[in-house]
Design a protein around this motif. Sequence first.
Motif, PDB file in Angstrom:
ATOM      1  N   VAL A 224     -27.221  18.048 -14.630  1.00 23.58           N
ATOM      2  CA  VAL A 224     -26.449  16.833 -14.861  1.00 23.58           C
ATOM      3  C   VAL A 224     -27.225  15.612 -14.393  1.00 23.58           C
ATOM      4  CG1 VAL A 224     -25.107  16.628 -12.743  1.00 23.58           C
ATOM      5  CG2 VAL A 224     -24.112  15.966 -14.906  1.00 23.58           C
ATOM      6  N   ALA A 230     -29.770   9.588 -19.321  1.00 29.44           N
ATOM      7  CA  ALA A 230     -29.370   8.860 -20.533  1.00 29.44           C
ATOM      8  C   ALA A 230     -28.394   7.746 -20.178  1.00 29.44           C
ATOM      9  CB  ALA A 230     -28.758   9.809 -21.548  1.00 29.44           C
ATOM     10  N   ILE A 231     -27.443   8.080 -19.309  1.00 32.29           N
ATOM     11  CA  ILE A 231     -26.469   7.077 -18.886  1.00 32.29           C
ATOM     12  C   ILE A 231     -27.157   5.980 -18.100  1.00 32.29           C
ATOM     13  CG2 ILE A 231     -24.456   6.697 -17.454  1.00 32.29           C
ATOM     14  CD1 ILE A 231     -23.650   9.506 -17.984  1.00 32.29           C
ATOM     15  N   ILE A 233     -30.168   4.958 -18.435  1.00 38.56           N
ATOM     16  CA  ILE A 233     -30.893   4.075 -19.346  1.00 38.56           C
ATOM     17  C   ILE A 233     -29.934   3.102 -20.014  1.00 38.56           C
ATOM     18  CG2 ILE A 233     -32.242   4.016 -21.465  1.00 38.56           C
ATOM     19  CD1 ILE A 233     -33.513   6.686 -20.500  1.00 38.56           C
ATOM     20  N   GLY A 234     -28.796   3.641 -20.483  1.00 42.21           N
ATOM     21  CA  GLY A 234     -27.787   2.767 -21.071  1.00 42.21           C
ATOM     22  C   GLY A 234     -27.328   1.732 -20.056  1.00 42.21           C
ATOM     23  N   VAL A 237     -29.701  -1.220 -19.444  1.00 41.64           N
ATOM     24  CA  VAL A 237     -29.617  -2.276 -20.458  1.00 41.64           C
ATOM     25  C   VAL A 237     -28.533  -3.276 -20.080  1.00 41.64           C
ATOM     26  CG1 VAL A 237     -29.119  -2.741 -22.870  1.00 41.64           C
ATOM     27  CG2 VAL A 237     -30.455  -0.731 -22.251  1.00 41.64           C
ATOM     28  N   PHE A 271     -38.191   5.090 -23.845  1.00 48.26           N
ATOM     29  CA  PHE A 271     -37.023   5.596 -23.111  1.00 48.26           C
ATOM     30  C   PHE A 271     -36.806   7.081 -23.408  1.00 48.26           C
ATOM     31  CE2 PHE A 271     -35.162   1.134 -22.776  1.00 48.26           C
ATOM     32  CZ  PHE A 271     -35.336   1.079 -21.408  1.00 48.26           C
ATOM     33  N   SER A 272     -36.892   7.433 -24.682  1.00 45.68           N
ATOM     34  CA  SER A 272     -36.652   8.822 -25.050  1.00 45.68           C
ATOM     35  C   SER A 272     -37.710   9.727 -24.453  1.00 45.68           C
ATOM     36  CB  SER A 272     -36.642   8.981 -26.568  1.00 45.68           C
ATOM     37  OG  SER A 272     -35.730   8.075 -27.118  1.00 45.68           O
ATOM     38  N   TYR A 275     -36.862  10.206 -20.882  1.00 52.72           N
ATOM     39  CA  TYR A 275     -35.686  11.073 -20.809  1.00 52.72           C
ATOM     40  C   TYR A 275     -36.075  12.534 -21.050  1.00 52.72           C
ATOM     41  CZ  TYR A 275     -31.041  12.827 -22.129  1.00 52.72           C
ATOM     42  OH  TYR A 275     -29.880  13.535 -22.219  1.00 52.72           O
ATOM     43  N   VAL A 276     -36.867  12.749 -22.106  1.00 53.24           N
ATOM     44  CA  VAL A 276     -37.259  14.121 -22.430  1.00 53.24           C
ATOM     45  C   VAL A 276     -38.161  14.694 -21.336  1.00 53.24           C
ATOM     46  CG1 VAL A 276     -38.617  15.504 -24.044  1.00 53.24           C
ATOM     47  CG2 VAL A 276     -36.983  13.836 -24.905  1.00 53.24           C
TER      48      VAL A 276
ATOM     49  N   ALA C 128     -32.104  13.456 -27.845  1.00 53.33           N
ATOM     50  CA  ALA C 128     -33.201  13.036 -26.974  1.00 53.33           C
ATOM     51  C   ALA C 128     -33.212  11.532 -26.780  1.00 53.33           C
ATOM     52  CB  ALA C 128     -34.534  13.505 -27.539  1.00 53.33           C
ATOM     53  N   ILE C 129     -32.511  10.816 -27.654  1.00 55.25           N
ATOM     54  CA  ILE C 129     -32.468   9.357 -27.519  1.00 55.25           C
ATOM     55  C   ILE C 129     -31.137   8.992 -26.864  1.00 55.25           C
ATOM     56  CG2 ILE C 129     -32.681   7.176 -28.733  1.00 55.25           C
ATOM     57  CD1 ILE C 129     -33.859   8.753 -31.068  1.00 55.25           C
ATOM     58  N   PRO C 130     -31.153   8.263 -25.780  1.00 51.80           N
ATOM     59  CA  PRO C 130     -29.890   7.883 -25.143  1.00 51.80           C
ATOM     60  C   PRO C 130     -28.927   7.242 -26.144  1.00 51.80           C
ATOM     61  CG  PRO C 130     -31.720   7.303 -23.726  1.00 51.80           C
ATOM     62  CD  PRO C 130     -32.316   7.822 -25.003  1.00 51.80           C
ATOM     63  N   ILE C 132     -26.626   5.088 -26.222  1.00 56.07           N
ATOM     64  CA  ILE C 132     -26.404   3.649 -26.372  1.00 56.07           C
ATOM     65  C   ILE C 132     -27.553   2.985 -27.111  1.00 56.07           C
ATOM     66  CG2 ILE C 132     -27.425   2.990 -24.169  1.00 56.07           C
ATOM     67  CD1 ILE C 132     -25.017   1.065 -23.925  1.00 56.07           C
TER      68      ILE C 132
END
Lengths: 295, 546, 290
Positions: A224, A230-231, A233-234, A237, A271-272, A275-276, C128-130, C132
Amino acid sequence: MAVLVFLLLRLTPGDPAAILAGDAATAEQIDRIRASLGLDRSIEAQFAIWLGQVLTGDLGQSFYYRMGVATLIGQRLEPTLALALFTLVLSVCVAVPLGVLAAWRHGGWLDRGLMAFSVGGFSVPTFVVAYLLIWLVSLKLGWLPVQGYVRFSENHLLFLKHLILPSITLSFIYIALIARVTRASVLEALGEDYIRTARAKGLPETRVLLRHALANAAVPIATVIGIGIAILIGGVVVTESVYAIPGLGRLTVDAVLARDFPTIQGLILFFSFVYVMVNLLIDLSYAFLDPRIRY
Amino acid sequence: MSALEVRGLTVALPRGADRAQAVSDVSFQVEKREIVCLVGESGSGKSVIAQAIMGLLPAALPVSRGQVFLEGEELTAAAPARLRELRGARMAMIFQEPMTALNPVMTCGAQLDELLLFHGRTSPAERRKKILQLLGEVALGDPERMLASYPHQLSGGQRQRIMIAMALALEPALLIADEPTTALDVTTQSQILKLIIEVQKRHGMAVLFITHDFGVVAEIADRVAVLRLGELVESGRREEVLSHPRHDYTRMLIASVPSLKPAQRATLPAGPAALETKKLSKTYTERRWLGPRREVHAARDVTLAVRRGETLGIVGESGSGKSTLARCLARLIEPSEGDIFLGGTNIARSKPAALRPLRSRIQIVFQDPYRSLNPRRTVAQALIEGPVNYGLSREQALERAGRLLALVGLEGSSLERYPHQFSGGQRQRICIARALAVEPEVLIADEAVSALDVSVQAQVLRLLEDIRRKLELAMVFITHDLRVAAQVCDTVAVMHRGRVVEYGSAAEVLVHPRDEYTQALLAAAPGRDFGFGSAAQEAARPGSGA
Amino acid sequence: MARVFANWSVRIGASALVFLLFLAIAAPYLGTVDPTLFDAGSRDLTPGQAGEITTLEGDTVKHVFLMGSDSFGRDIYSRVLYGTRVSLIVGLACAAVALAVGIVCGLLAGYVRWLDGPLMRLMDGIMAIPAILIAIALVALWRASLPTVIFAIAIPEIPRVTRLVRSLVLTLREEPYVEAAVSLGTPPLKIMFGHILPNTIAPLIVQGTYIVGFAILIEAILSFLGVGLPPDVPTWGNIMAEGRVQFVAYPHNVFFPGIFLAATVLAVNILGDGLRDTLDPKLAKRVEPE
């Protein structure tokens, strides 16, 4: 993924050349710009060129900032990295102990409080939290600066002061997420047979809780934390926009508003990629956390 | 002074449970150097008693009355810290499922070590010496490797030995063994039972042994206490209780244990095989992320045949490939090689669409009665599904469903009810009715009675026998239980590591086994020296039952 | 069903949502004015102050600004109430789109063997892409309107639904009752619709609820960042975006829509938790939280 990002941004209406040239441009000017951007070739050719560039670390030229996207990202990286790391450390340090305690005292006031906080953390949007904190801490109490960012190299103390509120803001949802999963997985582990064995061995409760329950809950917690990136990163922004921090999140919004496609493309890819990679590292860490998992 | 004394123990159940107390007014003692078996079917409260003694009951199940004394000290009044001192040191416990009872992310060595550490053995060298000595005592070879292993790297028997070593570590006065061999294969079970008796003798421990299996009781007990729905119905010396049970319930339980001696069976007229396999194999290919592909031969060159009116038993331990074979026969999976002839038609490689018209001729009943019925469908819906698929109208199918329910011994009013309203045994009857609804020639029972309590098991076995005879079914009966096989099978195939190692009439295979593995299996069957099984034999005799 | 409504989380969440739905539908009759109306004379009023507002016909009417007004002199109360409509529509529509597409993809992946690989790789790619970032990029490309915003938010949710449905299909297919149906000669489509789909409904309802909450949140973020619906559309995010400029002087411009937004998402999530606990206790592990 690279294919996806590329297609996403190219196979959609809206001609970047026209936007860049402005409303008064002639068709000729637009064509010239298009040729200079390589937009006059076929999609496949564009993709091949772009992929080749990406693989060599070249994310293309920003339409708007008129510089290399990779350079641009490099310039804006520090604030975002600092904010993300601060938040990550803060969240994990707060959330994991909270989750363990809540699971241990399942049904008690701490548990209920944490669950309520956790639902709240998911529900109250980051920017609402941000404004509440600014209003309370900066405006009413005057403890911390309202907005802005100071580079670490300029002034260490101011750098810290400017990061405290954004990190707390951003950590809300992340804490909610991690604490919730920690609680659930520790609770599940506490129901397992080996916990009964540990208690039947006469071990003290802290030992049962940490060495037996938490150790077995480590994989979902690590998972988690990875998904939560991902969260994060969002959230970056939004948070950077509210606190006027000149990082990658802010850059994303600006690039979108300017319809600067190479930059958007580069940012999403960056970003991806982060994340990956983080999730790949976490996947690899499973082998340490759980000896049953082998690659 | 007894090692353990339980006096008037009563444990309350939460409101809304099917009875007020999990355990009511139970009293018994376990003396030093004595093994007492606590026997009961599921729901009898036997595990609750064990947890109550250890002080490990969940908060929802409080001890409402009664006392527990360990070597004269009242546990029910002891402080939590004192209980913690006693647990592991003066009383130890081993559990049913050694895989889940050991912490999967700690090495076995660390789990042994922490027990000693937290009971005051501070010197690492001393602890290590003690651990190695313990591993020797439970006959675990290569102790260094064992200590460095995680539980999943060991076999079930090895894990249970680690648990026993852990239990012995501090020389407890009392060992509680909660179904410690139930999850193990019969050969391993017999070794573990031997080990428990051996260490009990050596250390002079009192052992409270909890089991549902009278075979195990006959093997290990000095005294026996029989529980039924939380009440102690009978207790006494082993021979007394097993040979001259006083209470009706005990008598019924003991009578329900099938005999190992094959039942007398009517000789069958030779006819064509209803189902036949020739060199049937199923190979699974395991692909790993790194490393080479690995082939697992779940079943290899299996050649069998069964005629109508005949029961073929397939016997084996877990991992022997018997369930893979069952699923191949029912064509739920496709065999890798070989042929399956269903009344002359080779179905081994038929495509799903070609298979569908043939499926009604071969039906299967599974082990788990709780997952075998769709929770969202009424019994009627379950029973008419098949017939409607094969062209019957709803009315005809419903009418047939009613008849079938009567045949399997359920009321017609069951039709409108949902699966969760039935007990395990009743569900298994519904599953049998569902299989019969399409009028099959072959019925495969894949461990169909293994999940049931022994009394219910006897009833379902009787039912299966009965319908086989009435409907002239060819039955393939898959089981790990030699006793069951002995009672229902005409022919028996013993499987070991995917191969059929011995195949012949039940009387031959189970009385004069030729293969070494079959011999080992038979020798390991618990309670083989004890003459169980009057009731089951009664049931199997032609003309009885119905 | 009775069991579901006996759960307090379900009761609280559902009543709050019913109330919000009522506000959304009855917005015109609750003392509001047209949310796009403005009046230069009524700028930056504090909550409860009376002022004037000019109607579309050009008449000037007296109006009490319950939640104050913004820097254009628009009535925040009216905008917030009308904003409820946008949020609920976006939330529900996103859930519907994501569930519909996700169920189809999940069933295909679970049932059509050759499709499983490519389809799930595509889903992995999207995941894989967030989320948002996908939404922001899509909205930027398509130019924001209600349908594009809905699709942009729904698309990153599709992989989650797909994965859930696929994993349910794969586990349910192994259930003995499904195997029994196979051996009873039930054709594949009947098994899918008769045995498998009905047993996926509970987890899907729960997942759908979470998507509603998530979508409302993302929509507000998009509007707030200025990349969502056009600024004159009354959405909570837009009101806050407009108010943030003067946040130091007039914090209520941000707080009122913020409170509504938080309360709505909270109600949805509480309902989701309650549904999960009653309908599908095992789900807590299965659904990846946002």
